[in-house]
Scaffold this motif. Structure first.
Motif, PDB file in Angstrom:
ATOM      1  N   ARG A  56      14.110   3.199 -17.226  1.00 58.65           N
ATOM      2  CA  ARG A  56      14.768   4.256 -17.187  1.00 58.65           C
ATOM      3  C   ARG A  56      15.870   4.509 -18.120  1.00 58.65           C
ATOM      4  NH1 ARG A  56      19.689   5.895 -15.504  1.00 58.65           N
ATOM      5  NH2 ARG A  56      19.765   7.335 -13.495  1.00 58.65           N
ATOM      6  N   ASP A  57      16.783   3.266 -18.568  1.00 60.33           N
ATOM      7  CA  ASP A  57      17.848   3.573 -19.650  1.00 60.33           C
ATOM      8  C   ASP A  57      16.702   3.984 -20.975  1.00 60.33           C
ATOM      9  OD1 ASP A  57      19.562   2.398 -17.770  1.00 60.33           O
ATOM     10  OD2 ASP A  57      20.106   0.668 -18.415  1.00 60.33           O
ATOM     11  N   GLN A  58      16.335   3.789 -21.193  1.00 52.47           N
ATOM     12  CA  GLN A  58      16.172   4.434 -22.615  1.00 52.47           C
ATOM     13  C   GLN A  58      15.118   5.394 -22.692  1.00 52.47           C
ATOM     14  OE1 GLN A  58      12.843   0.858 -23.167  1.00 52.47           O
ATOM     15  NE2 GLN A  58      13.534  -0.143 -25.175  1.00 52.47           N
ATOM     16  N   ILE A  59      13.881   5.162 -20.878  1.00 55.55           N
ATOM     17  CA  ILE A  59      14.019   7.586 -21.229  1.00 55.55           C
ATOM     18  C   ILE A  59      15.478   8.073 -20.924  1.00 55.55           C
ATOM     19  CG2 ILE A  59      13.383   9.272 -19.084  1.00 55.55           C
ATOM     20  CD1 ILE A  59      11.223   6.769 -19.385  1.00 55.55           C
ATOM     21  N   ALA A  60      16.491   7.056 -20.489  1.00 59.44           N
ATOM     22  CA  ALA A  60      17.954   9.106 -20.392  1.00 59.44           C
ATOM     23  C   ALA A  60      18.452   8.542 -22.229  1.00 59.44           C
ATOM     24  CB  ALA A  60      19.157   8.176 -19.764  1.00 59.44           C
ATOM     25  N   GLU A  61      18.356   7.909 -22.572  1.00 61.69           N
ATOM     26  CA  GLU A  61      18.541   7.680 -23.676  1.00 61.69           C
ATOM     27  C   GLU A  61      17.951   8.895 -25.282  1.00 61.69           C
ATOM     28  OE1 GLU A  61      21.536   6.742 -27.396  1.00 61.69           O
ATOM     29  OE2 GLU A  61      21.390   6.483 -25.219  1.00 61.69           O
ATOM     30  N   LEU A  62      16.597   8.291 -24.537  1.00 63.36           N
ATOM     31  CA  LEU A  62      15.654   9.379 -24.693  1.00 63.36           C
ATOM     32  C   LEU A  62      16.143  11.100 -25.105  1.00 63.36           C
ATOM     33  CD1 LEU A  62      11.665   8.433 -24.583  1.00 63.36           C
ATOM     34  CD2 LEU A  62      13.053   8.706 -26.599  1.00 63.36           C
ATOM     35  N   LEU A  63      16.399  11.523 -23.619  1.00 63.47           N
ATOM     36  CA  LEU A  63      17.104  12.749 -23.383  1.00 63.47           C
ATOM     37  C   LEU A  63      18.328  13.503 -23.997  1.00 63.47           C
ATOM     38  CD1 LEU A  63      15.747  12.298 -19.349  1.00 63.47           C
ATOM     39  CD2 LEU A  63      14.959  14.325 -21.218  1.00 63.47           C
ATOM     40  N   ARG A  64      19.089  12.461 -23.859  1.00 64.97           N
ATOM     41  CA  ARG A  64      20.508  12.315 -24.547  1.00 64.97           C
ATOM     42  C   ARG A  64      20.233  12.659 -25.937  1.00 64.97           C
ATOM     43  NH1 ARG A  64      22.219   7.678 -22.709  1.00 64.97           N
ATOM     44  NH2 ARG A  64      23.523   8.269 -21.071  1.00 64.97           N
ATOM     45  N   VAL A  65      19.661  11.881 -26.556  1.00 58.37           N
ATOM     46  CA  VAL A  65      19.358  11.897 -27.942  1.00 58.37           C
ATOM     47  C   VAL A  65      19.170  13.530 -28.464  1.00 58.37           C
ATOM     48  CG1 VAL A  65      18.123  11.740 -30.419  1.00 58.37           C
ATOM     49  CG2 VAL A  65      19.401   9.845 -28.935  1.00 58.37           C
TER      50      VAL A  65
END
Length: 205
Positions: free
Chosen positions: A121-130
């Motif tokens: 989930r954290d990696q998915i959130a980071e993908l979106l954030r970038v």
């Protein structure tokens, strides 16, 4: 006294096996790694299954390399044939996440010999954030990441890994819906998406 031996009608048995394949496909994607028996029957009766689906206005698509099979609505000149495969109108946010996951899968395939892309989930959130502009809208979208993940899961492109909280497998069927050409134009499409966003983080118009 004579005994009778029950015999199995080969035609009936074959019809049952074909039906098993057809029903499995109508329910969703059939993966070789998860449904080995159905996959074997599919390959055995592929011609019959294809004919059956054609009557229903569906195309059978088998990707041997990726190990999955699915149904696609056939294209007809006549517009009055009902659809069995529904179309999904996707929101901007869901479309963005699908594009990012597809791009991540392409990068993964280019650098790894593994067949399963696992992402948290954290990696998915980071993908979106970038890929979001610096604004309060980012906070709102990241806060909705669980909802986005749930919608992508419902579409069949993510699956939670058993026994691992907030950990997901990116389903390879996503490659059938977001093709290489779409991915090649990803950056331009993303810029167009971002340029169209209003103050609430949704496309204008």
């Amino acid at each position: 006294m004579t005994s009778t031996v029950d015999t199995v009608d080969p035609a009936a048995a074959e019809a049952t096996e074909v039906s098993r394949v057809v029903i499995s496909l109508l329910k969703g994607v059939v993966y070789q790694s998860e449904s080995a028996q159905v996959w074997t029957l599919l390959r055995r009766f592929q011609a019959r299954v294809t004919d059956h689906m054609t009557v229903m206005g569906l195309d059978l698509v088998i990707d041997e390399a990726e190990g999955y099979a699915h149904l696609r609505q056939a294209t007809f000149d006549e517009a009055n044939i009902p659809r069995l495969v529904p179309r999904h109108r996707l929101s901007f946010r869901v479309s963005l996440l699908l594009a990012l996951l597809r791009k991540r899968l392409a990068e993964f395939d280019a650098t790894s010999s593994d067949t399963r892309l696992i992402i948290t989930r954290d990696q998915i959130a980071e993908l979106l954030r970038v890929h979001l502009p610096d604004s309060s809208n980012e906070v709102r979208l990241i806060g909705d990441v669980d909802t986005l993940i749930g919608k992508v899961d419902e579409l069949g492109f993510l699956r939670q890994v058993k026994g691992q909280e907030a950990t997901f497998e990116v389903r390879r069927i996503i490659k059938a819906y977001i093709d290489a050409q779409w991915l090649a134009d990803f950056d331009a499409r993303l810029q167009a998406y971002l340029a169209s966003m209003d103050g609430d983080g949704e496309p204008r118009g």
